[in-house]
Design a protein around this motif. Sequence first.
Motif, PDB file in Angstrom:
ATOM      1  N   GLU A  30      -4.907  -6.413   1.537  1.00  0.00           N
ATOM      2  CA  GLU A  30      -5.761  -6.647   0.369  1.00  0.00           C
ATOM      3  C   GLU A  30      -5.884  -5.388  -0.476  1.00  0.00           C
ATOM      4  O   GLU A  30      -6.007  -4.288   0.047  1.00  0.00           O
ATOM      5  CB  GLU A  30      -7.142  -7.075   0.863  1.00  0.00           C
ATOM      6  CG  GLU A  30      -8.124  -7.434  -0.213  1.00  0.00           C
ATOM      7  CD  GLU A  30      -9.442  -7.925   0.384  1.00  0.00           C
ATOM      8  OE1 GLU A  30     -10.487  -7.383  -0.009  1.00  0.00           O
ATOM      9  OE2 GLU A  30      -9.407  -8.834   1.232  1.00  0.00           O
ATOM     10  N   ARG A  31      -5.870  -5.577  -1.790  1.00  0.00           N
ATOM     11  CA  ARG A  31      -6.076  -4.455  -2.717  1.00  0.00           C
ATOM     12  C   ARG A  31      -7.548  -4.076  -2.682  1.00  0.00           C
ATOM     13  O   ARG A  31      -8.421  -4.940  -2.635  1.00  0.00           O
ATOM     14  CB  ARG A  31      -5.666  -4.843  -4.130  1.00  0.00           C
ATOM     15  CG  ARG A  31      -5.731  -3.685  -5.106  1.00  0.00           C
ATOM     16  CD  ARG A  31      -5.284  -4.137  -6.505  1.00  0.00           C
ATOM     17  NE  ARG A  31      -5.318  -3.036  -7.432  1.00  0.00           N
ATOM     18  CZ  ARG A  31      -6.423  -2.595  -8.051  1.00  0.00           C
ATOM     19  NH1 ARG A  31      -7.581  -3.169  -7.823  1.00  0.00           N
ATOM     20  NH2 ARG A  31      -6.362  -1.577  -8.885  1.00  0.00           N
ATOM     21  N   SER A  34     -10.340   0.990  -6.918  1.00  0.00           N
ATOM     22  CA  SER A  34      -9.638   2.222  -7.278  1.00  0.00           C
ATOM     23  C   SER A  34     -10.518   3.436  -6.986  1.00  0.00           C
ATOM     24  O   SER A  34     -11.727   3.305  -6.762  1.00  0.00           O
ATOM     25  CB  SER A  34      -9.276   2.208  -8.763  1.00  0.00           C
ATOM     26  OG  SER A  34     -10.450   2.356  -9.550  1.00  0.00           O
ATOM     27  N   ASN A  64      -0.922   3.490  -0.795  1.00  0.00           N
ATOM     28  CA  ASN A  64      -0.893   3.423  -2.246  1.00  0.00           C
ATOM     29  C   ASN A  64       0.429   2.839  -2.713  1.00  0.00           C
ATOM     30  O   ASN A  64       1.494   3.282  -2.280  1.00  0.00           O
ATOM     31  CB  ASN A  64      -1.083   4.824  -2.832  1.00  0.00           C
ATOM     32  CG  ASN A  64      -1.217   4.829  -4.337  1.00  0.00           C
ATOM     33  OD1 ASN A  64      -1.290   3.792  -4.978  1.00  0.00           O
ATOM     34  ND2 ASN A  64      -1.240   6.015  -4.909  1.00  0.00           N
ATOM     35  N   ARG A  65       0.344   1.839  -3.576  1.00  0.00           N
ATOM     36  CA  ARG A  65       1.524   1.340  -4.285  1.00  0.00           C
ATOM     37  C   ARG A  65       1.426   1.925  -5.681  1.00  0.00           C
ATOM     38  O   ARG A  65       0.569   1.524  -6.467  1.00  0.00           O
ATOM     39  CB  ARG A  65       1.529  -0.184  -4.348  1.00  0.00           C
ATOM     40  CG  ARG A  65       1.875  -0.837  -3.058  1.00  0.00           C
ATOM     41  CD  ARG A  65       2.138  -2.325  -3.266  1.00  0.00           C
ATOM     42  NE  ARG A  65       2.293  -2.960  -1.980  1.00  0.00           N
ATOM     43  CZ  ARG A  65       1.851  -4.166  -1.682  1.00  0.00           C
ATOM     44  NH1 ARG A  65       1.227  -4.882  -2.608  1.00  0.00           N
ATOM     45  NH2 ARG A  65       2.030  -4.674  -0.491  1.00  0.00           N
ATOM     46  N   GLY A  69      -2.140   0.337  -7.101  1.00  0.00           N
ATOM     47  CA  GLY A  69      -3.428   0.639  -6.484  1.00  0.00           C
ATOM     48  C   GLY A  69      -3.314   0.857  -4.993  1.00  0.00           C
ATOM     49  O   GLY A  69      -2.227   0.957  -4.432  1.00  0.00           O
ATOM     50  N   TYR A  70      -4.476   0.914  -4.361  1.00  0.00           N
ATOM     51  CA  TYR A  70      -4.560   1.129  -2.922  1.00  0.00           C
ATOM     52  C   TYR A  70      -4.770  -0.194  -2.206  1.00  0.00           C
ATOM     53  O   TYR A  70      -5.468  -1.079  -2.706  1.00  0.00           O
ATOM     54  CB  TYR A  70      -5.717   2.070  -2.587  1.00  0.00           C
ATOM     55  CG  TYR A  70      -5.418   3.512  -2.915  1.00  0.00           C
ATOM     56  CD1 TYR A  70      -4.828   4.349  -1.977  1.00  0.00           C
ATOM     57  CD2 TYR A  70      -5.718   4.035  -4.169  1.00  0.00           C
ATOM     58  CE1 TYR A  70      -4.548   5.674  -2.276  1.00  0.00           C
ATOM     59  CE2 TYR A  70      -5.445   5.355  -4.474  1.00  0.00           C
ATOM     60  CZ  TYR A  70      -4.856   6.166  -3.526  1.00  0.00           C
ATOM     61  OH  TYR A  70      -4.578   7.470  -3.824  1.00  0.00           O
ATOM     62  N   PHE A  71      -4.176  -0.288  -1.004  1.00  0.00           N
ATOM     63  CA  PHE A  71      -4.234  -1.503  -0.208  1.00  0.00           C
ATOM     64  C   PHE A  71      -4.584  -1.159   1.239  1.00  0.00           C
ATOM     65  O   PHE A  71      -4.315  -0.055   1.707  1.00  0.00           O
ATOM     66  CB  PHE A  71      -2.875  -2.218  -0.235  1.00  0.00           C
ATOM     67  CG  PHE A  71      -2.516  -2.764  -1.587  1.00  0.00           C
ATOM     68  CD1 PHE A  71      -2.717  -4.099  -1.880  1.00  0.00           C
ATOM     69  CD2 PHE A  71      -1.996  -1.933  -2.568  1.00  0.00           C
ATOM     70  CE1 PHE A  71      -2.398  -4.594  -3.142  1.00  0.00           C
ATOM     71  CE2 PHE A  71      -1.672  -2.421  -3.822  1.00  0.00           C
ATOM     72  CZ  PHE A  71      -1.875  -3.758  -4.107  1.00  0.00           C
TER      73      PHE A  71
END
Length: 117
Positions: A30-31, A34, A64-65, A69-71
């Motif tokens: 899940e994202r 931020s 991080n993608r 964003g971060y997942f």
Amino acid sequence: MDFKKQKPIYLQIADTMCERILNEEWRQGERIASVREVAEQLGVNPNTALRSFDYLQSANIIFNRRGVGYFVADDARNLALKLQREYFLREELPYIVSQMRVLGLTFDDLKAQCETE
């Protein structure tokens, strides 16, 4: 969020993020919010929030993608649990044991209290 003086703010933020993962508010893949969103929500400098993200990323709990964003990582729950347990045993338990000695409490006293909680 009320921050405690005895622990760096970025670690307290990381703890909160780990709790969300452990409570399954944030699930694997899940994202998540931020860095800027977290900083705004908590009223901290974005660099402090970024430090929390870097800490959790180095522990492989989040990733991080770039540009997206971060997942939450696939094994984040297990890794967060391990990280939190290690911190508790290394940092918090020695203080608790010390306080128990000062107050004359035994582990049986602690066990009885835990059973009533």
